[in-house]
Design a protein around this motif. Structure first.
Motif, PDB file in Angstrom:
ATOM      1  N   CYS A 149      38.315  49.295  25.553  1.00 52.17           N
ATOM      2  CA  CYS A 149      39.249  49.191  26.674  1.00 52.17           C
ATOM      3  C   CYS A 149      39.546  47.714  26.962  1.00 52.17           C
ATOM      4  O   CYS A 149      38.696  46.850  26.769  1.00 52.17           O
ATOM      5  CB  CYS A 149      38.659  49.846  27.921  1.00 52.17           C
ATOM      6  SG  CYS A 149      38.362  51.621  27.764  1.00 52.17           S
ATOM      7  N   LYS A 151      40.020  46.369  29.930  1.00 53.09           N
ATOM      8  CA  LYS A 151      39.292  45.922  31.119  1.00 53.09           C
ATOM      9  C   LYS A 151      37.798  46.213  30.958  1.00 53.09           C
ATOM     10  O   LYS A 151      37.420  47.196  30.341  1.00 53.09           O
ATOM     11  CB  LYS A 151      39.836  46.618  32.361  1.00 53.09           C
ATOM     12  CG  LYS A 151      41.311  46.301  32.623  1.00 53.09           C
ATOM     13  CD  LYS A 151      41.839  47.071  33.825  1.00 53.09           C
ATOM     14  CE  LYS A 151      43.320  46.767  34.037  1.00 53.09           C
ATOM     15  NZ  LYS A 151      43.883  47.535  35.186  1.00 53.09           N
ATOM     16  N   THR A 263      44.359  54.513  30.072  1.00 50.76           N
ATOM     17  CA  THR A 263      44.894  54.514  31.440  1.00 50.76           C
ATOM     18  C   THR A 263      44.222  55.586  32.289  1.00 50.76           C
ATOM     19  O   THR A 263      43.853  55.354  33.447  1.00 50.76           O
ATOM     20  CB  THR A 263      46.416  54.744  31.415  1.00 50.76           C
ATOM     21  OG1 THR A 263      47.039  53.697  30.666  1.00 50.76           O
ATOM     22  CG2 THR A 263      46.986  54.756  32.818  1.00 50.76           C
ATOM     23  N   TYR A 266      40.667  54.602  33.162  1.00 46.88           N
ATOM     24  CA  TYR A 266      40.654  53.688  34.306  1.00 46.88           C
ATOM     25  C   TYR A 266      40.699  54.473  35.619  1.00 46.88           C
ATOM     26  O   TYR A 266      39.994  54.145  36.577  1.00 46.88           O
ATOM     27  CB  TYR A 266      41.854  52.741  34.260  1.00 46.88           C
ATOM     28  CG  TYR A 266      41.809  51.701  33.161  1.00 46.88           C
ATOM     29  CD1 TYR A 266      40.602  51.284  32.613  1.00 46.88           C
ATOM     30  CD2 TYR A 266      42.977  51.115  32.686  1.00 46.88           C
ATOM     31  CE1 TYR A 266      40.571  50.331  31.614  1.00 46.88           C
ATOM     32  CE2 TYR A 266      42.957  50.154  31.692  1.00 46.88           C
ATOM     33  CZ  TYR A 266      41.750  49.761  31.154  1.00 46.88           C
ATOM     34  OH  TYR A 266      41.729  48.807  30.169  1.00 46.88           O
ATOM     35  N   GLN A 267      41.532  55.509  35.655  1.00 47.84           N
ATOM     36  CA  GLN A 267      41.729  56.263  36.892  1.00 47.84           C
ATOM     37  C   GLN A 267      40.531  57.151  37.233  1.00 47.84           C
ATOM     38  O   GLN A 267      40.127  57.246  38.397  1.00 47.84           O
ATOM     39  CB  GLN A 267      42.994  57.125  36.772  1.00 47.84           C
ATOM     40  CG  GLN A 267      44.274  56.325  36.618  1.00 47.84           C
ATOM     41  CD  GLN A 267      45.454  57.197  36.214  1.00 47.84           C
ATOM     42  OE1 GLN A 267      45.305  58.394  35.960  1.00 47.84           O
ATOM     43  NE2 GLN A 267      46.637  56.604  36.146  1.00 47.84           N
ATOM     44  N   TYR A 270      36.644  54.433  35.738  1.00 43.37           N
ATOM     45  CA  TYR A 270      36.498  53.085  36.289  1.00 43.37           C
ATOM     46  C   TYR A 270      36.579  53.088  37.820  1.00 43.37           C
ATOM     47  O   TYR A 270      35.702  52.521  38.492  1.00 43.37           O
ATOM     48  CB  TYR A 270      37.605  52.169  35.754  1.00 43.37           C
ATOM     49  CG  TYR A 270      37.332  51.498  34.433  1.00 43.37           C
ATOM     50  CD1 TYR A 270      36.993  52.253  33.315  1.00 43.37           C
ATOM     51  CD2 TYR A 270      37.441  50.121  34.291  1.00 43.37           C
ATOM     52  CE1 TYR A 270      36.772  51.645  32.084  1.00 43.37           C
ATOM     53  CE2 TYR A 270      37.224  49.500  33.071  1.00 43.37           C
ATOM     54  CZ  TYR A 270      36.885  50.270  31.981  1.00 43.37           C
ATOM     55  OH  TYR A 270      36.655  49.669  30.771  1.00 43.37           O
ATOM     56  N   TYR A 271      37.640  53.684  38.348  1.00 40.77           N
ATOM     57  CA  TYR A 271      37.856  53.597  39.796  1.00 40.77           C
ATOM     58  C   TYR A 271      36.736  54.259  40.599  1.00 40.77           C
ATOM     59  O   TYR A 271      36.208  53.650  41.543  1.00 40.77           O
ATOM     60  CB  TYR A 271      39.209  54.185  40.168  1.00 40.77           C
ATOM     61  CG  TYR A 271      39.514  54.040  41.648  1.00 40.77           C
ATOM     62  CD1 TYR A 271      39.804  52.789  42.199  1.00 40.77           C
ATOM     63  CD2 TYR A 271      39.482  55.143  42.494  1.00 40.77           C
ATOM     64  CE1 TYR A 271      40.061  52.644  43.552  1.00 40.77           C
ATOM     65  CE2 TYR A 271      39.727  55.011  43.849  1.00 40.77           C
ATOM     66  CZ  TYR A 271      40.021  53.754  44.372  1.00 40.77           C
ATOM     67  OH  TYR A 271      40.255  53.613  45.708  1.00 40.77           O
ATOM     68  N   SER A 274      33.740  52.060  40.756  1.00 37.02           N
ATOM     69  CA  SER A 274      33.897  50.765  41.427  1.00 37.02           C
ATOM     70  C   SER A 274      33.246  50.755  42.808  1.00 37.02           C
ATOM     71  O   SER A 274      33.020  49.686  43.377  1.00 37.02           O
ATOM     72  CB  SER A 274      35.389  50.416  41.547  1.00 37.02           C
ATOM     73  OG  SER A 274      36.050  51.337  42.412  1.00 37.02           O
TER      74      SER A 274
END
Length: 512
Positions: A149, A151, A263, A266-267, A270-271, A274
Motif C-alpha cells: 500500500c 500509505k 482504497t 484504507y476505508q 486503516y481508518y 486509526s
C-alpha cells in the motif's frame, strides 16, 4: 428495429459502403432509403461491438437475426437466455471455459435458441450493464496480485514513545477479490518473501502465477516485455511451482483491481485502526487480522456473496497444493576458491570446502538457514550443512588434495622453514596449528597470516607472542592476533609446561 426495414442484400450493401468509409447520407442515397434508417442500423452495429468486416462474414440468417423485431416470441427467447447469464459469468471464471463452450451447451438444450453471434452479443451487452468487462475477467485460481500500500501504518515503542512506521503488504485473488493484508517492517527482499509465504499459507494453495508490481524486492530490472527477476524471487517461484509475472511499468490498467482494493482497505482497515494505539508489530497485525475477517465477509455490491464465499465457491478448488516444505529464503554471494580449497562466507565468517581443482576460480555460493551450496558455471560442485560458528572450517575430505601433496608451494615443510627463521616458539606454534586439522591445507592460510604479522611487529614480539599462546588449548590466527594487540606478549609469564598435553608435545616435533 423501429424504423424502415431493409432486405438482406441491402443490409450487406450498407455494411460494405460503411466499410469503405461512406457517410450515412451517401449510403442512404445509394440504397434509396431514409437516412434515419441508415442511422438506426449504424447505431445497432456499434451496440453489437462487431466490425464491418466481421459482419460481412456472417451467414444471411445469422446476420438477419441480429436485427430481429422485438416480438413476444423474441422476448421469451431472450428471457430464457438472459436468466442463465449469472451462471455463464461464474463459469467464465473457471480455467478453460469459453463462450463457445457455453453456447454449445445452451444450444443443445434449446435448439431454437440464438445462434452463436447473437448469443455472444447479448451476453456482452448484459456484461456491460453488470460491469463485467471481458478484458478484466480473471480465471479462478489463476493469479495472485501482490503489492504494498502507498500509505503506511505504525505502532509506538512502549519504552521510548517513538512512532515506528511500517509497510502494509496486500495480496488479492482477482477472480473472487479475496484479500490478504499484513504489516511488515520494510519492503526489503526478506520481508517481501515472508509476506508471500504467509499469504499462500493463509490462502491454503498456490495460484498459477504471482503478479507483483515492479518492486525492487522482486524485479532486478523492469521491462515492458521481459523483466529480470532477482534470484531470490525466482527461486521462490520454483519452490512453489508458480509463474512470476510482474506488471508492465507505466501500465496502470494492469493493476487497476489492486488500486481499487487498496482504497477499500484504507476505508475498512486503516481508518478503524486509526482510533487505536498499538505497541508492537504483532499487536498491529492481530488487529489487522480481525478487521480482515470483516473485510472478506462484507457482501459485495453485485449481490453475489462476499469475497470469502466467492473464493470458497469459485477459486479454492483450482489452486495448486502447497509444497511439503516451507520456503527458506536463499541468498547469493560471489566468491573465489582459496588455496586451501575453501570459500569464505562473510556473513558467518567461516569456510566451506569445494573440490581442489577449482582453486582460484570464481564460484557462486547459494545458502539459506540450513544449507550451503557452491556452484561453478551453473553446476553444483559442493553441498554442506550450514554452520554459524565463526572461523569454522566445514570440509569434505574428497575435496582436499592429498596431505603429502605440494600445492602452490604450500606444505608443512614450507611453513616450517619460514617459521624457523623467527624462532622455535613460532615454529612450534605453527606446527601445532597445522597439525590440529585433519587436512593441513586448512591451517595453511592461518599460518600465512601469522607470518604476515612480521609486517607490523618485530620478530622478537611474534616469538614471545607464540610462546605465550602455546599455553592455550587451541592454536589459531585470531588468538595470536589478540595476544599482540593487547600486548600480552610483553608480560613476563613463564611458559606453562603443565598445560601442554602429550599430544601437543608430539606436535612440536612435526617440523623436526
Amino acid at each position: 428495429m423501429a424504423g424502415q426495414r431493409i432486405n438482406i442484400m441491402q443490409l450487406r450493401s450498407l455494411i460494405a459502403f460503411k466499410q469503405k468509409g461512406l457517410s450515412n447520407r451517401k449510403v442512404a442515397a445509394l440504397l434509396g432509403v431514409n437516412r434515419k434508417t441508415v442511422d438506426e442500423y449504424i447505431k445497432r452495429f456499434k451496440e453489437l461491438g462487431l466490425g464491418y468486416g466481421e459482419l460481412l462474414t456472417l451467414e444471411g440468417k445469422d446476420l438477419e437475426e441480429l436485427f430481429t423485431q422485438n416480438s413476444q416470441t423474441e422476448k421469451e427467447r431472450y428471457e430464457q437466455l438472459s436468466g442463465q447469464f449469472p451462471h455463464f459469468q461464474k463459469e467464465m471464471k473457471k480455467p478453460g471455459c469459453t463462450l463457445q463452450a457455453l453456447w454449445k451447451a445452451y444450444i443443445a438444450k434449446h435448439p431454437e435458441g440464438y445462434k452463436y453471434s447473437q448469443f455472444t452479443w447479448h451476453y456482452r451487452q448484459w456484461s456491460k450493464l453488470h460491469h463485467v468487462s471481458g478484458k478484466l475477467t480473471h480465471r479462478a485460481g489463476e493469479k495472485l496480485f501482490v503489492d504494498f500500500c502507498g500509505k503506511k501504518l505504525f505502532y509506538v515503542d512502549r519504552h521510548t514513545g517513538e512512532q515506528i512506521d511500517v509497510e502494509v503488504f496486500l495480496g488479492i485473488m482477482p477472480c473472487s477479490q479475496y484479500t490478504y493484508v499484513k504489516a511488515v517492517a520494510s519492503q526489503n527482499r526478506e520481508d517481501f518473501i515472508s509476506c508471500l509465504i504467509h499469504c499462500l499459507g493463509w490462502i491454503g494453495g498456490v495460484p498459477y502465477a504471482v503478479v507483483p508490481d515492479n518492486l525492487k524486492s522482486a524485479v532486478s530490472k523492469s521491462s515492458k516485455y521481459a523483466p529480470i527477476l532477482n534470484k531470490t524471487f525466482a527461486d521462490f517461484g520454483q519452490h512453489y511451482g508458480c509463474a512470476l509475472d510482474p506488471t508492465r511499468p507505466y501500465s496502470p490498467q494492469d493493476k487497476a483491481l489492486v488500486e481499487r482494493t487498496v482504497t477499500i482497505v484504507y476505508q475498512r482497515i486503516y481508518y478503524p485502526l486509526s482510533n487505536h494505539t498499538f505497541f508492537s508489530l504483532a499487536e498491529l497485525n492481530d488487529a489487522i487480522a480481525d478487521k480482515l475477517v470483516e473485510f472478506n465477509d462484507y457482501l459485495l455490491s453485485h449481490g453475489q456473496g462476499s469475497r470469502r464465499s466467492q473464493f470458497i465457491d469459485i477459486e479454492k478448488e483450482f489452486l495448486q497444493p502447497l509444497p511439503s516444505g516451507i520456503y527458506s529464503i536463499r541468498n547469493y554471494k560471489k566468491a573465489t576458491v582459496q588455496k586451501t580449497s575453501h570459500v569464505f562466507m562473510g556473513e558467518d565468517k567461516n569456510y566451506y570446502s569445494c573440490p581442489h581443482r577449482y582453486i582460484g576460480l570464481a564460484v557462486e555460493v547459494q545458502y539459506n538457514q540450513d544449507i550451503v551450496e557452491i556452484f561453478h558455471r551453473q553446476e553444483r560442485i559442493a553441498f554442506h550443512k550450514r554452520s554459524f560458528k565463526a572461523g569454522h572450517y566445514i570440509t569434505v575430505g574428497d575435496h582436499m588434495p592429498s596431505s603429502h601433496q605440494y600445492f602452490n608451494e604450500w606444505s608443512p615443510e614450507f611453513f616450517h622453514r619460514r617459521a624457523q627463521k623467527v624462532g622455535p616458539h613460532t615454529q612450534e606454534y605453527i606446527g601445532r596449528l597445522i597439525g590440529q586439522y585433519d587436512y593441513p591445507e586448512i591451517g595453511y592460510k592461518q599460518a600465512q597470516g601469522i607470518l604476515a604479522f612480521l609486517k607490523s611487529y618485530e620478530p622478537e614480539r611474534l616469538e614471545r607472542a607464540c610462546k605465550r599462546a602455546l599455553g592455550f588449548e587451541k592454536a589459531s590466527y585470531h588468538t595470536l592476533e589478540r595476544v599482540l594487540q593487547n600486548k600480552m606478549d610483553m608480560e613476563e609469564i613463564p611458559f606453562p609446561e603443565d598445560r601442554v598435553t602429550p599430544e601437543h608435545k608430539n606436535i612440536r616435533g612435526l617440523f623436526s
